[in-house]
Design a protein around this motif. Structure first.
Motif, PDB file in Angstrom:
ATOM      1  N   ALA A   1      15.371  -6.902   1.094  1.00  0.00           N
ATOM      2  CA  ALA A   1      15.270  -6.664   2.533  1.00  0.00           C
ATOM      3  C   ALA A   1      15.102  -7.970   3.294  1.00  0.00           C
ATOM      4  CB  ALA A   1      14.107  -5.730   2.831  1.00  0.00           C
ATOM      5  N   MET A   2      14.229  -8.838   2.809  1.00  0.00           N
ATOM      6  CA  MET A   2      14.000 -10.113   3.483  1.00  0.00           C
ATOM      7  C   MET A   2      15.236 -11.005   3.420  1.00  0.00           C
ATOM      8  SD  MET A   2      11.032 -10.001   4.878  1.00  0.00           S
ATOM      9  CE  MET A   2      11.395  -8.244   5.156  1.00  0.00           C
ATOM     10  N   GLU A   3      15.964 -10.924   2.340  1.00  0.00           N
ATOM     11  CA  GLU A   3      17.194 -11.711   2.219  1.00  0.00           C
ATOM     12  C   GLU A   3      18.239 -11.230   3.228  1.00  0.00           C
ATOM     13  OE1 GLU A   3      19.368 -14.829   1.066  1.00  0.00           O
ATOM     14  OE2 GLU A   3      17.362 -14.356   0.298  1.00  0.00           O
ATOM     15  N   ARG A   4      18.354  -9.929   3.364  1.00  0.00           N
ATOM     16  CA  ARG A   4      19.305  -9.375   4.338  1.00  0.00           C
ATOM     17  C   ARG A   4      18.891  -9.730   5.762  1.00  0.00           C
ATOM     18  NH1 ARG A   4      18.726  -5.053   0.729  1.00  0.00           N
ATOM     19  NH2 ARG A   4      17.392  -3.874   2.180  1.00  0.00           N
TER      20      ARG A   4
ATOM     21  N   GLU B   1      11.620  -5.859  -5.834  1.00  0.00           N
ATOM     22  CA  GLU B   1      13.032  -6.189  -5.683  1.00  0.00           C
ATOM     23  C   GLU B   1      13.560  -5.719  -4.335  1.00  0.00           C
ATOM     24  OE1 GLU B   1      15.257  -4.659  -8.946  1.00  0.00           O
ATOM     25  OE2 GLU B   1      14.253  -5.911 -10.450  1.00  0.00           O
ATOM     26  N   GLU B   2      13.088  -4.554  -3.911  1.00  0.00           N
ATOM     27  CA  GLU B   2      13.524  -4.030  -2.618  1.00  0.00           C
ATOM     28  C   GLU B   2      13.014  -4.895  -1.466  1.00  0.00           C
ATOM     29  OE1 GLU B   2      15.638  -1.612  -1.661  1.00  0.00           O
ATOM     30  OE2 GLU B   2      16.163  -1.537  -3.788  1.00  0.00           O
ATOM     31  N   TRP B   3      11.770  -5.350  -1.559  1.00  0.00           N
ATOM     32  CA  TRP B   3      11.232  -6.221  -0.509  1.00  0.00           C
ATOM     33  C   TRP B   3      12.029  -7.520  -0.447  1.00  0.00           C
ATOM     34  CZ3 TRP B   3       7.982  -6.141   3.560  1.00  0.00           C
ATOM     35  CH2 TRP B   3       7.596  -7.377   4.105  1.00  0.00           C
TER      36      TRP B   3
ATOM     37  N   VAL C   1      12.839   2.948  -2.560  1.00  0.00           N
ATOM     38  CA  VAL C   1      11.733   3.119  -3.516  1.00  0.00           C
ATOM     39  C   VAL C   1      11.400   4.601  -3.665  1.00  0.00           C
ATOM     40  CG1 VAL C   1       9.299   2.618  -3.966  1.00  0.00           C
ATOM     41  CG2 VAL C   1      10.787   0.823  -3.047  1.00  0.00           C
ATOM     42  N   ALA C   2      11.356   5.316  -2.535  1.00  0.00           N
ATOM     43  CA  ALA C   2      10.955   6.726  -2.556  1.00  0.00           C
ATOM     44  C   ALA C   2      12.016   7.629  -3.164  1.00  0.00           C
ATOM     45  CB  ALA C   2      10.625   7.187  -1.139  1.00  0.00           C
ATOM     46  N   VAL C   3      13.258   7.426  -2.791  1.00  0.00           N
ATOM     47  CA  VAL C   3      14.325   8.352  -3.185  1.00  0.00           C
ATOM     48  C   VAL C   3      14.967   7.966  -4.508  1.00  0.00           C
ATOM     49  CG1 VAL C   3      16.546   9.346  -2.492  1.00  0.00           C
ATOM     50  CG2 VAL C   3      14.773   8.914  -0.773  1.00  0.00           C
ATOM     51  N   GLU C   4      15.186   6.672  -4.701  1.00  0.00           N
ATOM     52  CA  GLU C   4      15.912   6.215  -5.888  1.00  0.00           C
ATOM     53  C   GLU C   4      15.003   5.650  -6.980  1.00  0.00           C
ATOM     54  OE1 GLU C   4      18.897   3.488  -4.607  1.00  0.00           O
ATOM     55  OE2 GLU C   4      19.713   4.849  -3.091  1.00  0.00           O
ATOM     56  N   GLY C   5      13.715   5.552  -6.682  1.00  0.00           N
ATOM     57  CA  GLY C   5      12.801   4.980  -7.668  1.00  0.00           C
ATOM     58  C   GLY C   5      13.018   3.501  -7.897  1.00  0.00           C
ATOM     59  N   ALA C   6      13.537   2.815  -6.880  1.00  0.00           N
ATOM     60  CA  ALA C   6      13.807   1.380  -6.996  1.00  0.00           C
ATOM     61  C   ALA C   6      12.517   0.589  -7.125  1.00  0.00           C
ATOM     62  CB  ALA C   6      14.603   0.903  -5.787  1.00  0.00           C
ATOM     63  N   ASP C   7      12.619  -0.623  -7.670  1.00  0.00           N
ATOM     64  CA  ASP C   7      11.461  -1.495  -7.834  1.00  0.00           C
ATOM     65  C   ASP C   7      11.019  -2.027  -6.469  1.00  0.00           C
ATOM     66  OD1 ASP C   7      10.645  -4.685  -8.259  1.00  0.00           O
ATOM     67  OD2 ASP C   7       9.721  -3.302  -9.699  1.00  0.00           O
TER      68      ASP C   7
ATOM     69  N   PHE D   1       0.838  -1.201   0.000  1.00  0.00           N
ATOM     70  CA  PHE D   1       0.000   0.000   0.000  1.00  0.00           C
ATOM     71  C   PHE D   1       0.874   1.253   0.000  1.00  0.00           C
ATOM     72  CE2 PHE D   1      -2.314   3.397   2.187  1.00  0.00           C
ATOM     73  CZ  PHE D   1      -3.540   3.378   1.528  1.00  0.00           C
ATOM     74  N   THR D   2       1.924   1.223   0.814  1.00  0.00           N
ATOM     75  CA  THR D   2       2.811   2.377   0.925  1.00  0.00           C
ATOM     76  C   THR D   2       3.562   2.628  -0.376  1.00  0.00           C
ATOM     77  OG1 THR D   2       3.096   1.899   3.292  1.00  0.00           O
ATOM     78  CG2 THR D   2       4.665   3.414   2.275  1.00  0.00           C
ATOM     79  N   THR D   3       4.110   1.581  -0.963  1.00  0.00           N
ATOM     80  CA  THR D   3       4.889   1.765  -2.194  1.00  0.00           C
ATOM     81  C   THR D   3       4.001   2.155  -3.376  1.00  0.00           C
ATOM     82  OG1 THR D   3       4.817  -0.648  -2.587  1.00  0.00           O
ATOM     83  CG2 THR D   3       6.772   0.240  -1.495  1.00  0.00           C
ATOM     84  N   LYS D   4       2.750   1.713  -3.361  1.00  0.00           N
ATOM     85  CA  LYS D   4       1.814   2.147  -4.401  1.00  0.00           C
ATOM     86  C   LYS D   4       1.632   3.661  -4.341  1.00  0.00           C
ATOM     87  CE  LYS D   4      -3.128   1.966  -5.580  1.00  0.00           C
ATOM     88  NZ  LYS D   4      -4.456   1.436  -5.201  1.00  0.00           N
ATOM     89  N   MET D   5       1.447   4.200  -3.130  1.00  0.00           N
ATOM     90  CA  MET D   5       1.269   5.639  -2.972  1.00  0.00           C
ATOM     91  C   MET D   5       2.556   6.401  -3.313  1.00  0.00           C
ATOM     92  SD  MET D   5      -1.253   6.107   0.329  1.00  0.00           S
ATOM     93  CE  MET D   5      -1.527   7.834  -0.089  1.00  0.00           C
ATOM     94  N   ILE D   6       3.700   5.792  -3.023  1.00  0.00           N
ATOM     95  CA  ILE D   6       4.973   6.422  -3.406  1.00  0.00           C
ATOM     96  C   ILE D   6       5.056   6.561  -4.919  1.00  0.00           C
ATOM     97  CG2 ILE D   6       7.476   6.112  -3.493  1.00  0.00           C
ATOM     98  CD1 ILE D   6       7.283   4.696  -0.763  1.00  0.00           C
ATOM     99  N   GLU D   7       4.759   5.475  -5.616  1.00  0.00           N
ATOM    100  CA  GLU D   7       4.888   5.472  -7.077  1.00  0.00           C
ATOM    101  C   GLU D   7       3.892   6.410  -7.745  1.00  0.00           C
ATOM    102  OE1 GLU D   7       6.800   1.305  -8.434  1.00  0.00           O
ATOM    103  OE2 GLU D   7       4.718   1.128  -7.763  1.00  0.00           O
TER     104      GLU D   7
END
Length: 438
Positions: free
Chosen positions: A427-430, A422-424, A413-419, A248-254
């Motif tokens: 993050a989970m991998e880290r 892919e970011e999720w 996602v917000a600053v760099e326009g990352a996917d 929901f958050t990333t949708k609003m960012i995009e």
């Protein structure tokens, strides 16, 4: 012969009188009285001067209460030090591990209390000083968060809790044609779908984002969940519990409806002062002081409403006594006083720290409290109503590990326009890599 005996007796009396006058240093006493020197006052009264180092993070407003306590307990001197939360808690964990450099009293945030409970042998057990007798002052679930499984060890006294609400700018709402009255706005934005629709209206009418920080939106949704990052078996369950909040958050960012500011940065504070966004969702009681300090000239432009779909809890802390302290009894007396209902009420008035002592919620003076900075809002009543819908959540030892990685993903996602996907995944991998190292 009689005369000689009389002379001998008189001589002995003179020597005795001189010796007696020498025992009491009248010159020194007169000097002390003349100069008002009371440095030996506590020693003469049988009390040793005790110095306590008190370490906190954030805007607690505790200095005013410390001054009050020291005025009533003149043999105690308390020095308050403040810092950024992660730095303070990282330094604390390092110091207790090394056995050197810890304060007498340390504030620990709820998200990290489980981690410090794993090192409870480096803290005094407050039960040894009578803490069990005071447990009834606090919310049961809050008290248990700082307790060992069998209840025998109490690592800290609860300070505040963080029932979440929605802070908003009345001027931005009026410009967007949305209600500026707090009750009307709560009714208008009562679901997250309505929040999304309002965000589009704000952008269309004012050119401003709904919220400036992705973390605020995500945190608000996260804190409404009955489970968040881990279950009680410490299994990672973020995919099942908070992935929808992330989406929901990333949708609003995009869609350009959420800004790019990270929490606690100068840009985040500037946006509060300038009114460059409409609402701060998921804002707990302790956030009011942050808004005041960052936007001192915006009094009356901020207000408080209920958050869509019910309150969660964000934050809250505990006061602990590291084993390095040489004055555990005096430290215990102070923290038991500081967390009593009377002082928690004062902390709310001074810094907006919402009490973890439920007796305060029934206090007429408390419920009648308003905040002129927040447009005269009855903040105590609003936060009390929000607190009633809070559901206790198990956080786990590694809560901060997951939270940090998700925050990083949102920022990318917000600053760099990352996917977002892919970011999720990254993050989970880290997170999993770090958990495997535990």
């Amino acid at each position: 012969m009689k005369k000689w005996l009389l002379l001998i007796v008189l001589s002995m009396l003179m020597v005795a009188l001189v010796a007696c006058s020498g025992d009491g240093d009248s010159t020194s006493g007169d000097a002390d009285e003349a100069t008002g020197d009371d440095t030996n006052e506590t020693e003469s009264s049988g009390e040793e001067k005790v110095e306590l180092a008190f370490q906190v993070f954030g805007s607690t407003g505790y200095q005013e209460l410390i001054d009050e306590y020291m005025a009533e307990n003149t043999n105690v001197e308390i020095t308050l030090s403040e810092g950024e939360m992660n730095d303070v808690l990282n330094n604390l964990f390092t110091s207790i591990s090394a056995g050197s450099g810890s304060p007498d009293i340390a504030l620990i945030e709820v998200g990290q209390i489980e981690k410090f409970k794993q090192a409870q042998d480096q803290f005094y057990n407050l039960n040894d000083y009578g803490a069990e007798d005071l447990s009834g002052n606090f919310l049961d679930w809050k008290w248990q968060q700082a307790q060992s499984v069998d209840g025998s060890f109490q690592i800290g006294f609860p300070t505040d809790i963080g029932p979440t609400t929605m802070f908003y700018r009345t001027d931005v709402m009026e410009a967007a044609g949305l209600p500026s009255d707090r009750d009307e706005l709560s009714a208008e934005i009562d679901t997250w779908d309505a929040y999304y629709d309002a965000a589009k209206t704000v952008m269309e009418k004012t050119g401003k984002v709904m919220t400036d920080s992705p973390q605020m939106v995500f945190n608000a949704l996260r804190d409404q969940q009955e489970e968040q990052y881990f279950n009680e078996d410490d299994e990672l369950i973020a995919e099942e519990t908070v992935k929808d909040a992330y989406d929901f958050t990333t949708k609003m960012i995009e869609e350009g409806l959420i800004g790019q500011n990270e929490l606690w940065t100068p840009e985040w504070g500037t946006a509060m002062a300038e009114g460059s966004y409409a609402v701060m969702p998921g804002a707990p009681g302790w956030m009011v002081n942050n808004v005041r300090s960052n936007a001192p000239d915006a009094s009356g432009l901020w207000d408080v409403a209920q958050i869509p779909e019910g309150s969660g809890n964000w934050g809250g802390s505990f006061l602990t006594i590291p084993k390095e302290s040489e004055h555990p009894e005096e430290a215990y007396e102070f923290i038991s006083w500081l967390t009593a209902p009377e002082q928690q009420l004062k902390s709310f008035t001074i810094a907006g720290l919402f009490p973890s002592t439920p007796d305060v919620y029934e206090d007429e003076t408390f419920l009648a409290a308003t905040d002129e900075y927040f447009n005269g809002a009855p903040t105590a009543q609003i936060f009390a109503d929000a607190a009633k819908s809070v559901v206790p959540v198990y956080m786990g030892v590694n809560y901060s590990v997951v939270d940090t990685e998700i925050s990083t993903a949102l920022a990318n996602v917000a600053v760099e326009g990352a996917d977002p996907e892919e970011e999720w995944a990254g993050a989970m991998e880290r997170v999993k890599t770090q958990l495997e190292r535990q």
